[in-house]
Design a protein around this motif. Sequence first.
Motif, PDB file in Angstrom:
ATOM      1  N   VAL A  16       0.893  -1.055   0.008  1.00 39.70           N
ATOM      2  CA  VAL A  16       0.081   0.054   0.031  1.00 39.70           C
ATOM      3  C   VAL A  16       0.681   1.092   0.146  1.00 39.70           C
ATOM      4  CG1 VAL A  16      -1.442   1.266   1.415  1.00 39.70           C
ATOM      5  CG2 VAL A  16      -1.956  -1.141   0.933  1.00 39.70           C
ATOM      6  N   ARG A  19       2.781   1.860  -3.216  1.00 41.51           N
ATOM      7  CA  ARG A  19       1.800   2.179  -4.289  1.00 41.51           C
ATOM      8  C   ARG A  19       1.607   3.693  -4.156  1.00 41.51           C
ATOM      9  NH1 ARG A  19      -3.120  -1.479  -4.477  1.00 41.51           N
ATOM     10  NH2 ARG A  19      -1.863  -3.526  -5.146  1.00 41.51           N
ATOM     11  N   LEU A  20       1.260   4.050  -3.030  1.00 42.82           N
ATOM     12  CA  LEU A  20       1.182   5.558  -2.754  1.00 42.82           C
ATOM     13  C   LEU A  20       2.350   5.993  -2.779  1.00 42.82           C
ATOM     14  CD1 LEU A  20      -0.897   5.777   0.711  1.00 42.82           C
ATOM     15  CD2 LEU A  20      -1.641   6.385  -1.579  1.00 42.82           C
ATOM     16  N   ALA A  22       4.706   5.594  -4.922  1.00 41.41           N
ATOM     17  CA  ALA A  22       5.196   5.484  -6.500  1.00 41.41           C
ATOM     18  C   ALA A  22       4.138   6.074  -7.572  1.00 41.41           C
ATOM     19  CB  ALA A  22       5.374   3.840  -6.827  1.00 41.41           C
ATOM     20  N   SER A  23       2.917   6.310  -7.017  1.00 47.25           N
ATOM     21  CA  SER A  23       2.071   6.762  -8.250  1.00 47.25           C
ATOM     22  C   SER A  23       1.813   8.111  -8.127  1.00 47.25           C
ATOM     23  CB  SER A  23       0.575   6.036  -8.192  1.00 47.25           C
ATOM     24  OG  SER A  23       0.089   6.536  -6.835  1.00 47.25           O
ATOM     25  N   THR A  24       1.621   8.696  -9.141  1.00 48.04           N
ATOM     26  CA  THR A  24       1.075  10.378  -9.305  1.00 48.04           C
ATOM     27  C   THR A  24       0.025  10.605  -8.296  1.00 48.04           C
ATOM     28  OG1 THR A  24       0.113   9.897 -11.315  1.00 48.04           O
ATOM     29  CG2 THR A  24       2.311  10.415 -11.359  1.00 48.04           C
ATOM     30  N   ILE A  25      -0.869   9.705  -8.527  1.00 47.94           N
ATOM     31  CA  ILE A  25      -2.248   9.760  -7.854  1.00 47.94           C
ATOM     32  C   ILE A  25      -1.940   9.729  -6.266  1.00 47.94           C
ATOM     33  CG2 ILE A  25      -4.551   9.082  -7.240  1.00 47.94           C
ATOM     34  CD1 ILE A  25      -4.885   8.618  -9.942  1.00 47.94           C
ATOM     35  N   GLY A  26      -1.035   8.888  -5.744  1.00 45.40           N
ATOM     36  CA  GLY A  26      -0.600   8.707  -4.320  1.00 45.40           C
ATOM     37  C   GLY A  26       0.251   9.707  -3.911  1.00 45.40           C
TER      38      GLY A  26
END
Lengths: 243, 261
Positions: A16, A19-20, A22-26
Amino acid sequence: MDGDVIKVPAPGVSKVIDRLLASTIGQKAIMAVTGFALVGFVFVHMAGHLQMFQGPEAYNKYAHMLQGMGGIKWGLRGLLLVGVFAHMWAGVRLMMRNMSARPDNYAVNKWLAASASAKTMRVTGPIVLFFIVYHLLHFTLLKVSSQGFEDMVYQLNGVGDVPDVYQRMVVSYQNPVLTAIYVLSVTLLGTHLAHGIQSMFQTLGLNNNTYRPAVQVASRALALIAVLGFVAVPLAILAGVIK
Amino acid sequence: MSGHGHGSGSGLNLTLKIWRQKNAGTPGGLVSYQAHGISPDMSFLEMLDIVNEQLAERGEEPVAFDHDCREGICGMCSLVINGNPHGPDSATTTCQLHMRRFKDGDVITIEPWRAKPFPVIRDLVVDRSAFDRIQAKGGFVSVNTGGTPDANATPIAKHEADLSMDAAQCIGCGACVAACKNASAMLFVGAKVSQYLHLPQGQPERYRRVLAMVAQHDAEGFGGCTNYQECEAACPKEISVRVIAEMNRDFLRATLIGTEL
Ligand code: FES
Protein backbone atom coordinates in the motif's frame (compact mmCIF):
# COMPACT_ATOMS: atom_id res chain seq x y z
CA MET A 1 -9.54 -11.78 -22.84
CA ASP A 2 -6.53 -13.46 -21.26
CA GLY A 3 -6.78 -13.50 -17.46
CA ASP A 4 -3.18 -12.30 -17.19
CA VAL A 5 -3.81 -8.95 -18.76
CA ILE A 6 -4.58 -7.19 -15.50
CA LYS A 7 -1.87 -8.07 -13.04
CA VAL A 8 -1.83 -6.28 -9.72
CA PRO A 9 0.03 -7.68 -6.73
CA ALA A 10 -2.02 -8.54 -3.66
CA PRO A 11 -1.88 -5.66 -1.23
CA GLY A 12 -0.01 -5.78 2.04
CA VAL A 13 0.83 -2.76 4.18
CA SER A 14 4.17 -2.23 2.48
CA LYS A 15 2.51 -2.68 -0.91
CA VAL A 16 0.00 0.00 0.00
CA ILE A 17 2.75 2.41 0.97
CA ASP A 18 4.81 1.53 -2.10
CA ARG A 19 1.88 2.14 -4.33
CA LEU A 20 1.07 5.48 -2.70
CA LEU A 21 4.64 6.69 -2.90
CA ALA A 22 5.20 5.43 -6.43
CA SER A 23 2.07 6.62 -8.20
CA THR A 24 1.24 10.17 -9.19
CA ILE A 25 -2.22 9.89 -7.64
CA GLY A 26 -0.72 8.53 -4.41
CA GLN A 27 1.73 11.43 -4.25
CA LYS A 28 -1.11 13.84 -4.85
CA ALA A 29 -3.10 12.19 -2.08
CA ILE A 30 -0.15 12.76 0.25
CA MET A 31 -0.16 16.44 -0.76
CA ALA A 32 -3.91 16.61 -0.18
CA VAL A 33 -3.92 14.97 3.25
CA THR A 34 -0.92 16.95 4.53
CA GLY A 35 -2.44 20.05 2.95
CA PHE A 36 -5.63 19.41 4.89
CA ALA A 37 -3.71 19.22 8.17
CA LEU A 38 -1.77 22.39 7.35
CA VAL A 39 -4.95 24.26 6.45
CA GLY A 40 -6.36 23.15 9.79
CA PHE A 41 -3.33 24.63 11.53
CA VAL A 42 -3.68 27.88 9.56
CA PHE A 43 -7.19 28.42 10.86
CA VAL A 44 -6.40 27.48 14.47
CA HIS A 45 -3.42 29.82 14.35
CA MET A 46 -5.57 32.59 12.89
CA ALA A 47 -8.24 32.17 15.55
CA GLY A 48 -5.52 32.38 18.21
CA HIS A 49 -4.14 35.57 16.67
CA LEU A 50 -7.48 37.30 16.67
CA GLN A 51 -7.39 37.22 20.50
CA MET A 52 -4.95 40.13 20.19
CA PHE A 53 -8.11 42.25 19.94
CA GLN A 54 -9.06 41.17 23.48
CA GLY A 55 -6.02 42.80 25.03
CA PRO A 56 -2.77 41.66 26.67
CA GLU A 57 -4.34 39.68 29.51
CA ALA A 58 -6.38 37.41 27.21
CA TYR A 59 -3.64 36.96 24.63
CA ASN A 60 -0.84 36.23 27.08
CA LYS A 61 -3.11 33.83 28.91
CA TYR A 62 -3.80 32.01 25.66
CA ALA A 63 -0.07 31.86 24.88
CA HIS A 64 0.65 30.60 28.39
CA MET A 65 -2.00 27.90 27.98
CA LEU A 66 -0.36 26.75 24.69
CA GLN A 67 3.09 26.66 26.29
CA GLY A 68 1.69 24.56 29.14
CA MET A 69 0.49 21.80 26.82
CA GLY A 70 3.86 20.08 26.97
CA GLY A 71 3.72 16.70 25.27
CA ILE A 72 0.67 17.52 23.20
CA LYS A 73 2.38 20.67 21.97
CA TRP A 74 5.47 18.78 20.86
CA GLY A 75 3.35 16.05 19.32
CA LEU A 76 1.46 18.58 17.23
CA ARG A 77 4.65 20.39 16.29
CA GLY A 78 6.13 17.08 15.17
CA LEU A 79 3.07 16.29 13.09
CA LEU A 80 3.17 19.71 11.46
CA LEU A 81 6.84 19.31 10.66
CA VAL A 82 6.24 15.89 9.10
CA GLY A 83 3.28 17.38 7.23
CA VAL A 84 5.34 20.23 5.81
CA PHE A 85 8.11 17.88 4.71
CA ALA A 86 5.76 15.33 3.13
CA HIS A 87 3.88 18.13 1.35
CA MET A 88 7.16 19.49 0.01
CA TRP A 89 8.56 16.09 -0.93
CA ALA A 90 5.48 15.12 -2.94
CA GLY A 91 5.23 18.59 -4.48
CA VAL A 92 8.82 18.63 -5.66
CA ARG A 93 8.66 15.06 -6.98
CA LEU A 94 5.51 15.75 -8.94
CA MET A 95 6.86 19.02 -10.26
CA MET A 96 10.04 17.37 -11.54
CA ARG A 97 8.04 14.60 -13.16
CA ASN A 98 5.67 17.11 -14.72
CA MET A 99 8.49 19.18 -16.15
CA SER A 100 10.15 16.16 -17.70
CA ALA A 101 6.84 15.02 -19.26
CA ARG A 102 6.93 18.09 -21.52
CA PRO A 103 10.58 18.41 -22.57
CA ASP A 104 9.87 20.65 -25.58
CA ASN A 105 7.50 23.51 -25.05
CA TYR A 106 5.12 24.99 -27.59
CA ALA A 107 6.16 27.98 -29.67
CA VAL A 108 2.72 29.41 -28.88
CA ASN A 109 2.06 28.53 -25.26
CA LYS A 110 -1.46 29.31 -24.13
CA TRP A 111 -3.42 28.87 -20.92
CA LEU A 112 -7.04 27.89 -21.50
CA ALA A 113 -8.64 27.58 -18.09
CA ALA A 114 -6.33 27.59 -15.07
CA SER A 115 -6.79 30.27 -12.40
CA ALA A 116 -3.96 32.62 -11.43
CA SER A 117 -3.87 30.84 -8.10
CA ALA A 118 -3.39 27.42 -9.76
CA LYS A 119 -0.67 28.71 -12.08
CA THR A 120 1.40 30.14 -9.23
CA MET A 121 1.34 27.19 -6.79
CA ARG A 122 5.01 26.41 -7.44
CA VAL A 123 5.97 29.98 -6.60
CA THR A 124 3.64 30.69 -3.68
CA GLY A 125 4.49 27.38 -1.99
CA PRO A 126 8.23 28.03 -1.53
CA ILE A 127 7.64 31.70 -0.61
CA VAL A 128 5.21 30.67 2.13
CA LEU A 129 7.80 28.14 3.34
CA PHE A 130 10.46 30.87 3.57
CA PHE A 131 8.02 33.06 5.43
CA ILE A 132 7.19 30.30 7.93
CA VAL A 133 10.89 29.76 8.67
CA TYR A 134 11.41 33.49 9.09
CA HIS A 135 8.28 33.77 11.24
CA LEU A 136 9.46 30.93 13.52
CA LEU A 137 12.92 32.51 13.86
CA HIS A 138 11.22 35.78 14.73
CA PHE A 139 8.60 34.80 17.31
CA THR A 140 9.38 31.25 18.44
CA LEU A 141 13.17 31.09 18.43
CA LEU A 142 13.66 34.85 18.97
CA LYS A 143 16.58 34.92 16.57
CA VAL A 144 15.59 37.78 14.29
CA SER A 145 14.60 40.80 16.24
CA SER A 146 16.71 43.22 18.20
CA GLN A 147 13.58 44.57 19.79
CA GLY A 148 14.38 43.28 23.25
CA PHE A 149 11.87 40.42 23.26
CA GLU A 150 13.55 38.66 26.21
CA ASP A 151 12.91 41.63 28.47
CA MET A 152 9.20 41.80 27.74
CA VAL A 153 7.51 40.14 30.68
CA TYR A 154 3.87 40.23 31.64
CA GLN A 155 2.30 39.83 35.07
CA LEU A 156 -0.45 37.30 34.40
CA ASN A 157 -3.29 37.13 36.93
CA GLY A 158 -2.87 34.17 39.24
CA VAL A 159 0.22 32.88 37.36
CA GLY A 160 2.95 35.45 37.71
CA ASP A 161 5.58 36.46 35.19
CA VAL A 162 5.11 35.13 31.67
CA PRO A 163 6.71 36.24 28.38
CA ASP A 164 4.75 39.23 27.06
CA VAL A 165 4.01 37.89 23.59
CA TYR A 166 1.34 40.55 23.20
CA GLN A 167 3.92 43.28 23.54
CA ARG A 168 6.33 41.46 21.22
CA MET A 169 3.70 41.40 18.52
CA VAL A 170 2.80 45.08 19.02
CA VAL A 171 6.40 46.22 18.87
CA SER A 172 7.03 44.13 15.75
CA TYR A 173 4.08 45.30 13.72
CA GLN A 174 4.40 48.93 14.61
CA ASN A 175 7.22 48.60 12.10
CA PRO A 176 5.66 49.17 8.65
CA VAL A 177 8.32 47.05 6.90
CA LEU A 178 7.58 43.99 9.04
CA THR A 179 3.85 44.53 8.56
CA ALA A 180 4.33 44.80 4.80
CA ILE A 181 6.32 41.53 4.70
CA TYR A 182 3.63 39.86 6.79
CA VAL A 183 0.70 41.11 4.71
CA LEU A 184 2.41 40.13 1.48
CA SER A 185 3.31 36.64 2.72
CA VAL A 186 -0.13 35.96 4.10
CA THR A 187 -1.72 37.13 0.85
CA LEU A 188 0.45 34.66 -1.04
CA LEU A 189 -0.58 31.96 1.45
CA GLY A 190 -4.19 32.83 0.62
CA THR A 191 -3.43 32.55 -3.09
CA HIS A 192 -1.95 29.11 -2.45
CA LEU A 193 -5.03 28.03 -0.50
CA ALA A 194 -7.53 29.34 -3.06
CA HIS A 195 -6.40 26.58 -5.42
CA GLY A 196 -5.05 24.19 -2.80
CA ILE A 197 -8.27 23.61 -0.88
CA GLN A 198 -10.35 22.78 -3.94
CA SER A 199 -7.51 20.72 -5.34
CA MET A 200 -7.56 18.67 -2.14
CA PHE A 201 -11.18 17.68 -2.71
CA GLN A 202 -10.60 16.82 -6.35
CA THR A 203 -7.49 14.77 -5.60
CA LEU A 204 -9.18 12.72 -2.90
CA GLY A 205 -12.13 12.13 -5.20
CA LEU A 206 -14.50 14.11 -2.99
CA ASN A 207 -15.86 16.03 -5.95
CA ASN A 208 -18.42 15.74 -8.71
CA ASN A 209 -20.17 18.12 -11.06
CA THR A 210 -22.85 18.91 -8.48
CA TYR A 211 -20.43 19.86 -5.69
CA ARG A 212 -17.73 21.36 -7.88
CA PRO A 213 -18.98 24.98 -8.04
CA ALA A 214 -19.57 24.99 -4.28
CA VAL A 215 -16.13 23.49 -3.60
CA GLN A 216 -14.58 26.19 -5.78
CA VAL A 217 -16.40 29.04 -4.05
CA ALA A 218 -15.75 27.61 -0.58
CA SER A 219 -12.05 27.20 -1.36
CA ARG A 220 -11.69 30.82 -2.38
CA ALA A 221 -13.87 32.06 0.48
CA LEU A 222 -11.81 30.16 3.07
CA ALA A 223 -8.61 31.53 1.55
CA LEU A 224 -9.99 35.05 1.77
CA ILE A 225 -11.11 34.54 5.37
CA ALA A 226 -7.63 33.32 6.26
CA VAL A 227 -5.98 36.36 4.68
CA LEU A 228 -8.36 38.84 6.31
CA GLY A 229 -8.10 37.13 9.69
CA PHE A 230 -4.31 37.22 9.62
CA VAL A 231 -3.76 40.75 8.30
CA ALA A 232 -6.32 42.25 10.68
CA VAL A 233 -3.95 42.08 13.67
CA PRO A 234 -0.79 43.70 12.22
CA LEU A 235 -2.85 46.32 10.38
CA ALA A 236 -4.73 47.16 13.59
CA ILE A 237 -1.37 47.50 15.36
CA LEU A 238 0.02 49.72 12.61
CA ALA A 239 -3.14 51.85 12.72
CA GLY A 240 -2.82 52.18 16.48
CA VAL A 241 -6.06 50.31 17.23
CA ILE A 242 -4.09 47.66 19.11
CA LYS A 243 -1.32 49.09 21.24
CA MET B 1 -6.57 25.41 -56.28
CA SER B 2 -9.52 25.90 -58.62
CA GLY B 3 -12.61 24.21 -57.36
CA HIS B 4 -11.69 24.90 -53.73
CA GLY B 5 -12.08 28.66 -53.63
CA HIS B 6 -15.78 28.77 -54.40
CA GLY B 7 -18.16 31.32 -52.99
CA SER B 8 -15.89 33.94 -51.46
CA GLY B 9 -14.08 35.75 -54.23
CA SER B 10 -10.37 35.67 -53.62
CA GLY B 11 -10.63 33.95 -50.20
CA LEU B 12 -8.28 34.20 -47.24
CA ASN B 13 -4.58 34.83 -47.49
CA LEU B 14 -2.77 33.32 -44.53
CA THR B 15 0.72 32.88 -43.17
CA LEU B 16 1.20 29.39 -41.78
CA LYS B 17 4.05 28.56 -39.43
CA ILE B 18 4.17 24.80 -39.49
CA TRP B 19 6.35 22.50 -37.39
CA ARG B 20 8.52 20.43 -39.74
CA GLN B 21 10.50 17.51 -38.40
CA LYS B 22 11.92 14.60 -40.36
CA ASN B 23 11.68 12.04 -37.57
CA ALA B 24 11.94 11.62 -33.81
CA GLY B 25 15.72 11.70 -33.94
CA THR B 26 16.10 14.88 -35.96
CA PRO B 27 15.42 18.29 -34.43
CA GLY B 28 12.52 20.15 -36.03
CA GLY B 29 11.52 23.77 -36.43
CA LEU B 30 8.77 26.10 -37.58
CA VAL B 31 8.71 26.84 -41.31
CA SER B 32 6.60 29.65 -42.82
CA TYR B 33 4.29 29.05 -45.77
CA GLN B 34 1.86 31.35 -47.54
CA ALA B 35 -1.63 30.03 -48.24
CA HIS B 36 -3.58 32.07 -50.80
CA GLY B 37 -7.25 32.14 -51.72
CA ILE B 38 -8.41 29.81 -48.95
CA SER B 39 -12.21 29.51 -48.91
CA PRO B 40 -13.83 30.19 -45.51
CA ASP B 41 -16.01 27.15 -46.19
CA MET B 42 -13.04 24.79 -46.12
CA SER B 43 -12.17 22.75 -43.09
CA PHE B 44 -8.78 23.26 -41.52
CA LEU B 45 -7.55 19.93 -42.90
CA GLU B 46 -8.79 20.78 -46.39
CA MET B 47 -6.74 23.95 -46.13
CA LEU B 48 -3.69 21.83 -45.28
CA ASP B 49 -4.51 19.55 -48.24
CA ILE B 50 -4.28 22.60 -50.53
CA VAL B 51 -0.99 23.64 -49.00
CA ASN B 52 0.30 20.10 -49.54
CA GLU B 53 -0.85 20.07 -53.19
CA GLN B 54 1.11 23.26 -53.73
CA LEU B 55 4.16 21.84 -51.97
CA ALA B 56 3.94 18.69 -54.10
CA GLU B 57 3.70 20.83 -57.26
CA ARG B 58 6.87 22.61 -56.24
CA GLY B 59 8.55 19.27 -55.62
CA GLU B 60 8.70 19.79 -51.83
CA GLU B 61 7.87 17.27 -49.16
CA PRO B 62 4.20 17.63 -48.10
CA VAL B 63 3.37 18.27 -44.44
CA ALA B 64 2.53 15.05 -42.58
CA PHE B 65 -0.55 15.27 -40.33
CA ASP B 66 -2.92 12.70 -38.85
CA HIS B 67 -6.54 12.38 -39.96
CA ASP B 68 -9.05 9.69 -40.77
CA CYS B 69 -12.81 10.13 -40.44
CA ARG B 70 -12.85 13.94 -40.77
CA GLU B 71 -16.19 13.75 -38.97
CA GLY B 72 -15.03 14.34 -35.41
CA ILE B 73 -15.48 10.77 -34.24
CA CYS B 74 -12.26 8.80 -34.75
CA GLY B 75 -9.77 10.86 -32.74
CA MET B 76 -7.00 10.70 -35.32
CA CYS B 77 -6.70 14.39 -36.12
CA SER B 78 -4.62 16.50 -33.75
CA LEU B 79 -2.65 19.78 -34.17
CA VAL B 80 -2.05 22.57 -31.71
CA ILE B 81 -3.30 25.63 -33.58
CA ASN B 82 -2.08 28.96 -32.16
CA GLY B 83 -1.62 27.29 -28.78
CA ASN B 84 -5.03 25.59 -28.80
CA PRO B 85 -5.26 21.81 -29.18
CA HIS B 86 -7.80 21.26 -31.99
CA GLY B 87 -7.90 25.01 -32.60
CA PRO B 88 -9.85 27.88 -31.11
CA ASP B 89 -13.40 26.45 -31.13
CA SER B 90 -14.57 24.57 -28.06
CA ALA B 91 -15.97 21.05 -28.44
CA THR B 92 -14.55 20.86 -31.96
CA THR B 93 -11.93 18.56 -33.45
CA THR B 94 -9.44 19.96 -35.95
CA CYS B 95 -11.21 18.14 -38.79
CA GLN B 96 -14.45 19.93 -37.87
CA LEU B 97 -12.81 23.35 -37.57
CA HIS B 98 -13.61 25.70 -40.42
CA MET B 99 -11.51 28.39 -42.02
CA ARG B 100 -14.27 30.95 -41.48
CA ARG B 101 -12.95 31.02 -37.93
CA PHE B 102 -9.87 32.86 -39.26
CA LYS B 103 -9.40 36.31 -40.79
CA ASP B 104 -7.59 37.36 -43.93
CA GLY B 105 -3.94 38.03 -43.10
CA ASP B 106 -3.89 35.83 -39.98
CA VAL B 107 -0.70 34.13 -38.90
CA ILE B 108 -1.45 30.55 -37.83
CA THR B 109 1.11 28.51 -35.91
CA ILE B 110 0.59 24.77 -36.23
CA GLU B 111 2.43 22.42 -33.87
CA PRO B 112 2.22 18.74 -32.95
CA TRP B 113 1.01 17.44 -29.55
CA ARG B 114 3.99 17.86 -27.23
CA ALA B 115 4.64 15.25 -24.55
CA LYS B 116 7.51 12.90 -23.82
CA PRO B 117 5.24 9.83 -24.20
CA PHE B 118 4.03 11.19 -27.59
CA PRO B 119 7.25 11.33 -29.66
CA VAL B 120 7.03 13.04 -33.03
CA ILE B 121 7.00 10.56 -35.91
CA ARG B 122 7.12 13.19 -38.62
CA ASP B 123 6.08 16.88 -38.79
CA LEU B 124 2.71 17.07 -37.03
CA VAL B 125 2.24 13.33 -36.52
CA VAL B 126 3.00 11.94 -33.06
CA ASP B 127 3.05 8.38 -31.77
CA ARG B 128 0.03 7.95 -29.50
CA SER B 129 0.47 4.22 -28.91
CA ALA B 130 1.00 4.98 -25.20
CA PHE B 131 -2.79 5.39 -25.08
CA ASP B 132 -3.25 1.93 -26.61
CA ARG B 133 -0.99 0.42 -23.95
CA ILE B 134 -2.96 2.13 -21.16
CA GLN B 135 -6.22 0.96 -22.70
CA ALA B 136 -4.94 -2.60 -23.02
CA LYS B 137 -4.31 -2.67 -19.25
CA GLY B 138 -7.96 -2.40 -18.32
CA GLY B 139 -10.18 -0.65 -20.84
CA PHE B 140 -12.45 -3.63 -21.32
CA VAL B 141 -15.07 -5.78 -19.57
CA SER B 142 -15.35 -9.54 -19.39
CA VAL B 143 -18.49 -10.87 -21.06
CA ASN B 144 -19.78 -14.42 -21.02
CA THR B 145 -20.27 -15.99 -24.39
CA GLY B 146 -23.54 -17.71 -25.21
CA GLY B 147 -26.96 -16.57 -26.21
CA THR B 148 -27.80 -12.91 -26.60
CA PRO B 149 -28.91 -11.60 -23.20
CA ASP B 150 -32.33 -10.07 -22.85
CA ALA B 151 -32.08 -6.33 -23.41
CA ASN B 152 -33.74 -5.60 -20.08
CA ALA B 153 -31.89 -8.23 -18.08
CA THR B 154 -29.54 -5.69 -16.47
CA PRO B 155 -31.32 -2.51 -15.47
CA ILE B 156 -29.12 0.60 -15.30
CA ALA B 157 -30.31 3.85 -13.76
CA LYS B 158 -30.59 6.67 -16.30
CA HIS B 159 -28.32 8.89 -14.22
CA GLU B 160 -25.57 6.24 -14.12
CA ALA B 161 -25.96 5.47 -17.81
CA ASP B 162 -25.59 9.17 -18.61
CA LEU B 163 -22.39 9.48 -16.57
CA SER B 164 -20.98 6.44 -18.32
CA MET B 165 -21.98 7.64 -21.78
CA ASP B 166 -20.55 11.11 -21.18
CA ALA B 167 -17.20 9.54 -20.29
CA ALA B 168 -17.46 7.18 -23.27
CA GLN B 169 -17.50 10.22 -25.56
CA CYS B 170 -13.70 10.19 -25.31
CA ILE B 171 -12.21 9.55 -28.74
CA GLY B 172 -8.67 9.13 -27.39
CA CYS B 173 -7.24 11.97 -29.46
CA GLY B 174 -4.80 13.13 -26.78
CA ALA B 175 -5.83 16.79 -26.73
CA CYS B 176 -5.97 16.57 -22.92
CA VAL B 177 -2.27 15.67 -22.84
CA ALA B 178 -1.46 18.35 -25.39
CA ALA B 179 -3.27 21.01 -23.35
CA CYS B 180 -2.04 19.95 -19.91
CA LYS B 181 0.99 21.94 -18.76
CA ASN B 182 2.20 18.73 -17.13
CA ALA B 183 1.47 16.56 -20.18
CA SER B 184 -0.75 14.46 -17.94
CA ALA B 185 -3.20 11.97 -19.43
CA MET B 186 -5.43 11.85 -16.37
CA LEU B 187 -8.50 13.03 -18.29
CA PHE B 188 -8.08 10.19 -20.77
CA VAL B 189 -7.53 7.55 -18.09
CA GLY B 190 -10.33 9.03 -15.99
CA ALA B 191 -12.73 8.84 -18.93
CA LYS B 192 -11.86 5.20 -19.58
CA VAL B 193 -12.25 4.33 -15.90
CA SER B 194 -15.48 6.29 -15.46
CA GLN B 195 -17.03 4.80 -18.57
CA TYR B 196 -17.06 1.38 -16.87
CA LEU B 197 -17.39 2.19 -13.21
CA HIS B 198 -20.97 3.41 -13.61
CA LEU B 199 -22.09 0.19 -15.26
CA PRO B 200 -22.78 -3.20 -13.68
CA GLN B 201 -20.69 -4.77 -16.45
CA GLY B 202 -17.67 -2.79 -15.26
CA GLN B 203 -17.80 -3.96 -11.64
CA PRO B 204 -15.85 -7.26 -11.73
CA GLU B 205 -12.60 -5.59 -12.89
CA ARG B 206 -13.39 -2.20 -11.37
CA TYR B 207 -10.52 -1.82 -8.89
CA ARG B 208 -7.92 -3.83 -10.75
CA ARG B 209 -8.71 -1.74 -13.82
CA VAL B 210 -8.00 1.59 -12.18
CA LEU B 211 -4.78 0.38 -10.54
CA ALA B 212 -3.44 -1.14 -13.74
CA MET B 213 -4.37 1.76 -16.00
CA VAL B 214 -2.96 4.40 -13.65
CA ALA B 215 0.24 2.36 -13.24
CA GLN B 216 0.62 2.22 -17.04
CA HIS B 217 -0.13 5.95 -17.31
CA ASP B 218 2.70 6.66 -14.88
CA ALA B 219 5.05 4.15 -16.51
CA GLU B 220 4.59 5.82 -19.90
CA GLY B 221 6.00 9.05 -18.43
CA PHE B 222 2.91 11.26 -18.48
CA GLY B 223 2.85 13.99 -15.85
CA GLY B 224 0.63 14.18 -12.79
CA CYS B 225 -2.54 16.21 -12.49
CA THR B 226 -2.32 19.59 -10.77
CA ASN B 227 -5.98 20.37 -11.37
CA TYR B 228 -5.31 23.18 -13.84
CA GLN B 229 -8.38 21.94 -15.74
CA GLU B 230 -6.77 22.83 -19.06
CA CYS B 231 -7.68 19.35 -20.35
CA GLU B 232 -11.38 19.89 -19.85
CA ALA B 233 -11.21 23.19 -21.75
CA ALA B 234 -9.37 21.57 -24.66
CA CYS B 235 -11.34 18.32 -24.89
CA PRO B 236 -13.30 18.22 -28.17
CA LYS B 237 -15.79 15.89 -26.49
CA GLU B 238 -16.20 18.08 -23.39
CA ILE B 239 -15.19 15.36 -20.94
CA SER B 240 -15.45 16.85 -17.47
CA VAL B 241 -12.69 16.63 -14.84
CA ARG B 242 -15.20 14.85 -12.61
CA VAL B 243 -13.93 11.67 -14.29
CA ILE B 244 -10.53 12.44 -12.72
CA ALA B 245 -12.15 12.75 -9.29
CA GLU B 246 -13.89 9.41 -9.83
CA MET B 247 -10.65 7.76 -10.92
CA ASN B 248 -8.78 9.21 -7.91
CA ARG B 249 -11.51 7.97 -5.57
CA ASP B 250 -11.41 4.43 -6.96
CA PHE B 251 -7.62 4.39 -7.14
CA LEU B 252 -7.24 5.42 -3.51
CA ARG B 253 -9.95 3.04 -2.39
CA ALA B 254 -8.27 0.18 -4.24
CA THR B 255 -4.86 1.12 -2.91
CA LEU B 256 -5.84 1.61 0.72
CA ILE B 257 -8.42 -1.11 1.15
CA GLY B 258 -7.21 -3.66 -1.36
CA THR B 259 -8.17 -4.70 -4.83
CA GLU B 260 -10.74 -7.36 -4.00
CA LEU B 261 -13.30 -5.55 -1.89
S1 FES C 1 -10.21 13.01 -38.30
FE1 FES C 1 -11.49 11.71 -37.12
S2 FES C 1 -11.87 12.97 -35.40
FE2 FES C 1 -10.82 14.32 -36.73
